[in-house]
Design an enzyme around this catalytic site. Structure first.
Site, PDB file in Angstrom:
ATOM      1  N   LYS A  17      34.946  23.137  -5.558  1.00  0.00           N
ATOM      2  CA  LYS A  17      34.969  22.613  -6.992  1.00  0.00           C
ATOM      3  C   LYS A  17      35.846  23.266  -8.231  1.00  0.00           C
ATOM      4  O   LYS A  17      36.204  24.332  -7.679  1.00  0.00           O
ATOM      5  CB  LYS A  17      33.699  22.512  -7.481  1.00  0.00           C
ATOM      6  CG  LYS A  17      32.706  21.725  -6.587  1.00  0.00           C
ATOM      7  CD  LYS A  17      31.058  21.572  -6.890  1.00  0.00           C
ATOM      8  CE  LYS A  17      30.343  20.543  -6.295  1.00  0.00           C
ATOM      9  NZ  LYS A  17      28.962  20.638  -6.603  1.00  0.00           N
ATOM     10  N   TYR A  57      29.629  10.424  -5.600  1.00  0.00           N
ATOM     11  CA  TYR A  57      28.236  10.686  -5.516  1.00  0.00           C
ATOM     12  C   TYR A  57      27.342   9.273  -5.439  1.00  0.00           C
ATOM     13  O   TYR A  57      26.158   9.489  -4.886  1.00  0.00           O
ATOM     14  CB  TYR A  57      27.860  11.356  -6.859  1.00  0.00           C
ATOM     15  CG  TYR A  57      28.229  12.871  -6.920  1.00  0.00           C
ATOM     16  CD1 TYR A  57      27.626  13.742  -5.962  1.00  0.00           C
ATOM     17  CD2 TYR A  57      29.273  13.160  -7.425  1.00  0.00           C
ATOM     18  CE1 TYR A  57      27.859  14.942  -6.045  1.00  0.00           C
ATOM     19  CE2 TYR A  57      29.842  14.582  -7.457  1.00  0.00           C
ATOM     20  CZ  TYR A  57      29.047  15.625  -6.692  1.00  0.00           C
ATOM     21  OH  TYR A  57      29.274  16.677  -6.661  1.00  0.00           O
ATOM     22  N   ARG A 122      27.111  23.240   5.990  1.00  0.00           N
ATOM     23  CA  ARG A 122      25.871  23.204   5.156  1.00  0.00           C
ATOM     24  C   ARG A 122      25.123  24.634   5.153  1.00  0.00           C
ATOM     25  O   ARG A 122      24.767  25.211   4.066  1.00  0.00           O
ATOM     26  CB  ARG A 122      24.735  22.257   5.356  1.00  0.00           C
ATOM     27  CG  ARG A 122      25.349  20.875   4.999  1.00  0.00           C
ATOM     28  CD  ARG A 122      25.242  20.416   3.551  1.00  0.00           C
ATOM     29  NE  ARG A 122      23.970  20.339   2.997  1.00  0.00           N
ATOM     30  CZ  ARG A 122      23.945  19.436   1.903  1.00  0.00           C
ATOM     31  NH1 ARG A 122      24.912  19.187   1.269  1.00  0.00           N
ATOM     32  NH2 ARG A 122      22.745  19.365   1.512  1.00  0.00           N
ATOM     33  N   THR A 128      21.659  24.176  -2.788  1.00  0.00           N
ATOM     34  CA  THR A 128      22.350  23.657  -3.887  1.00  0.00           C
ATOM     35  C   THR A 128      22.330  24.470  -5.185  1.00  0.00           C
ATOM     36  O   THR A 128      23.179  24.688  -5.686  1.00  0.00           O
ATOM     37  CB  THR A 128      21.714  22.263  -4.556  1.00  0.00           C
ATOM     38  OG1 THR A 128      21.738  21.519  -3.037  1.00  0.00           O
ATOM     39  CG2 THR A 128      22.433  21.565  -5.140  1.00  0.00           C
ATOM     40  N   ARG A 139      27.396  29.904  -1.756  1.00  0.00           N
ATOM     41  CA  ARG A 139      26.597  29.910  -3.039  1.00  0.00           C
ATOM     42  C   ARG A 139      26.030  31.303  -3.403  1.00  0.00           C
ATOM     43  O   ARG A 139      25.775  31.615  -4.567  1.00  0.00           O
ATOM     44  CB  ARG A 139      25.984  28.470  -3.032  1.00  0.00           C
ATOM     45  CG  ARG A 139      26.840  27.373  -3.318  1.00  0.00           C
ATOM     46  CD  ARG A 139      25.752  26.237  -2.828  1.00  0.00           C
ATOM     47  NE  ARG A 139      26.547  24.816  -3.100  1.00  0.00           N
ATOM     48  CZ  ARG A 139      26.026  23.661  -2.662  1.00  0.00           C
ATOM     49  NH1 ARG A 139      25.143  23.568  -2.126  1.00  0.00           N
ATOM     50  NH2 ARG A 139      26.620  22.677  -3.146  1.00  0.00           N
ATOM     51  N   ASN A 159      28.097  25.308  -8.837  1.00  0.00           N
ATOM     52  CA  ASN A 159      27.860  26.097  -7.424  1.00  0.00           C
ATOM     53  C   ASN A 159      29.035  25.768  -6.523  1.00  0.00           C
ATOM     54  O   ASN A 159      28.827  25.702  -5.189  1.00  0.00           O
ATOM     55  CB  ASN A 159      26.624  25.171  -6.696  1.00  0.00           C
ATOM     56  CG  ASN A 159      26.813  23.606  -6.897  1.00  0.00           C
ATOM     57  OD1 ASN A 159      28.011  23.083  -6.875  1.00  0.00           O
ATOM     58  ND2 ASN A 159      25.863  22.816  -6.443  1.00  0.00           N
ATOM     59  N   HIS A 162      31.320  21.550  -2.534  1.00  0.00           N
ATOM     60  CA  HIS A 162      30.385  20.288  -2.246  1.00  0.00           C
ATOM     61  C   HIS A 162      30.669  20.411  -0.676  1.00  0.00           C
ATOM     62  O   HIS A 162      31.664  20.668   0.171  1.00  0.00           O
ATOM     63  CB  HIS A 162      31.027  18.953  -2.656  1.00  0.00           C
ATOM     64  CG  HIS A 162      30.782  17.755  -1.938  1.00  0.00           C
ATOM     65  ND1 HIS A 162      29.065  17.303  -2.110  1.00  0.00           N
ATOM     66  CD2 HIS A 162      31.135  17.192  -0.977  1.00  0.00           C
ATOM     67  CE1 HIS A 162      28.957  16.111  -1.232  1.00  0.00           C
ATOM     68  NE2 HIS A 162      30.138  16.063  -0.574  1.00  0.00           N
ATOM     69  N   GLU A 173      32.523  10.084   2.918  1.00  0.00           N
ATOM     70  CA  GLU A 173      33.107  10.790   2.158  1.00  0.00           C
ATOM     71  C   GLU A 173      34.452  11.259   2.388  1.00  0.00           C
ATOM     72  O   GLU A 173      35.396  11.075   1.619  1.00  0.00           O
ATOM     73  CB  GLU A 173      32.156  12.103   1.762  1.00  0.00           C
ATOM     74  CG  GLU A 173      31.054  11.918   1.178  1.00  0.00           C
ATOM     75  CD  GLU A 173      30.358  13.054   0.790  1.00  0.00           C
ATOM     76  OE1 GLU A 173      29.184  13.046   0.131  1.00  0.00           O
ATOM     77  OE2 GLU A 173      30.733  14.077   1.363  1.00  0.00           O
TER      78      GLU A 173
HETATM   79  P1  GDP Z   1      24.202  19.351  -2.651  1.00  0.00           P
HETATM   80  O1  GDP Z   1      24.750  18.315  -1.551  1.00  0.00           O
HETATM   81  O2  GDP Z   1      23.740  20.636  -2.132  1.00  0.00           O
HETATM   82  O3  GDP Z   1      25.498  19.538  -3.552  1.00  0.00           O
HETATM   83  O4  GDP Z   1      23.219  18.883  -3.564  1.00  0.00           O
HETATM   84  P2  GDP Z   1      22.799  17.100  -3.919  1.00  0.00           P
HETATM   85  O5  GDP Z   1      23.601  16.450  -2.851  1.00  0.00           O
HETATM   86  O6  GDP Z   1      21.235  17.043  -3.677  1.00  0.00           O
HETATM   87  O7  GDP Z   1      23.202  17.183  -5.185  1.00  0.00           O
HETATM   88  C1  GDP Z   1      24.656  16.775  -5.743  1.00  0.00           C
HETATM   89  C2  GDP Z   1      24.957  17.720  -7.018  1.00  0.00           C
HETATM   90  O8  GDP Z   1      23.640  17.028  -7.842  1.00  0.00           O
HETATM   91  C3  GDP Z   1      24.504  19.175  -6.907  1.00  0.00           C
HETATM   92  O9  GDP Z   1      25.547  20.024  -6.689  1.00  0.00           O
HETATM   93  C4  GDP Z   1      24.297  19.369  -8.569  1.00  0.00           C
HETATM   94  O10 GDP Z   1      25.332  19.314  -9.285  1.00  0.00           O
HETATM   95  C5  GDP Z   1      23.215  17.948  -8.824  1.00  0.00           C
HETATM   96  N1  GDP Z   1      21.932  18.246  -8.459  1.00  0.00           N
HETATM   97  C6  GDP Z   1      21.037  18.086  -7.683  1.00  0.00           C
HETATM   98  N2  GDP Z   1      19.691  18.354  -7.724  1.00  0.00           N
HETATM   99  C7  GDP Z   1      19.731  18.807  -9.001  1.00  0.00           C
HETATM  100  C8  GDP Z   1      18.532  19.285  -9.823  1.00  0.00           C
HETATM  101  O11 GDP Z   1      17.611  19.319  -9.442  1.00  0.00           O
HETATM  102  N3  GDP Z   1      19.057  19.673 -11.174  1.00  0.00           N
HETATM  103  C9  GDP Z   1      20.062  19.583 -11.740  1.00  0.00           C
HETATM  104  N4  GDP Z   1      20.143  19.884 -12.934  1.00  0.00           N
HETATM  105  N5  GDP Z   1      21.131  19.034 -10.980  1.00  0.00           N
HETATM  106  C10 GDP Z   1      21.006  18.647  -9.664  1.00  0.00           C
HETATM  107 MG    MG Z   2      24.791  16.330  -1.581  1.00  0.00          MG
END
Ligand code: GDP
Ligand code: MG
Length: 204
Positions: A17, A57, A122, A128, A139, A159, A162, A173
């Protein structure tokens, strides 16, 4: 079993990112995926458009609901009140902030291939939210952001990276970020050591 159904052909999408690029962590991130034995089969730098990020997303039609529900649960688990009880309202805000974050500068998109590529990447990337990502993960080791801080400042959590969450997500994706021509099928000689059934080519 068809040739390309072997687990060693599994692919995943990883994106460094904008904060990862700014912090000059591209090399470190690539190193971690290389050293575990994965093969880089596509890579490019670009500044994504807002539409491209939104589509990324929402490739999974359930993402808005699932992420909203997960976020509400997260607030409650910490004894905090979520900003809304409506998952979609929560995700609308998260998505708006993600669009700003992901289009703020260049990102490096990559496709990595190898056995269990999705799960391995992962694992190396970590959870996350950087505050709770395990030590030893990307991370966990390189960033200190939290939902509390990003929510207070009304921005996306920084973070660094992705990574696709499932094989199905990865397949969608990869198509979203790369044309078929941009992904190269090639042999890496060190793969023989990882995958050959009989290590019979070593001794002269
Ligand atoms: P990843 O696959 O580990 O990146 O997580 P997800 O796919 O669940 O979420 C995608 C993105 O959404 C994350 O990188 C965060 O920017 C955002 N996000 C997810 N869960 C949360 C949350 O509980 N709070 C906030 N503020 N952002 C979140
Ligand atoms: Mg995700």
């Amino acid at each position: 079993m068809g040739k390309k159904t072997h687990l060693k052909f599994e692919q995943t999408l990883a994106i460094v990112k904008p904060d990862g690029v700014q912090r000059s962590l591209v090399g470190e991130i690539i190193k971690r995926f290389e050293q575990v034995g994965l093969k880089l089969v596509a890579v490019k730098m670009l500044v994504p458009t807002t539409d491209h990020v939104e589509q990324h997303y929402t490739l999974d039609p359930n993402w808005r609901r699932v992420t909203g529900e997960k976020t509400i649960k997260g607030y409650k688990a910490k004894g905090m009140t979520p900003p809304s009880e409506d998952p979609l309202e929560i995700t609308a805000k998260i998505l708006a902030n993600l669009k700003k974050y992901m289009t703020s500068g260049p990102v490096v998109a990559m496709v990595w291939q190898g056995a269990h590529a999705v799960g391995i990447v992962r694992k190396l990337v970590g959870g996350t939210e950087p505050l709770t990502s395990d030590v030893g993960t990307i991370r966990g080791d390189y960033v200190l952001d939290s939902y509390q801080m990003s929510d207070t400042d009304n921005r996306a959590v920084r973070n660094l990276i992705h990574a696709s969450g499932s094989v199905e997500e990865a397949n969608m994706e990869i198509k979203h970020w790369f044309s078929g021509k941009e992904v190269t099928a090639y042999k890496l000689f060190q793969e023989q050591v990882t995958y050959d059934v009989n290590l019979d080519g070593i001794l002269e």
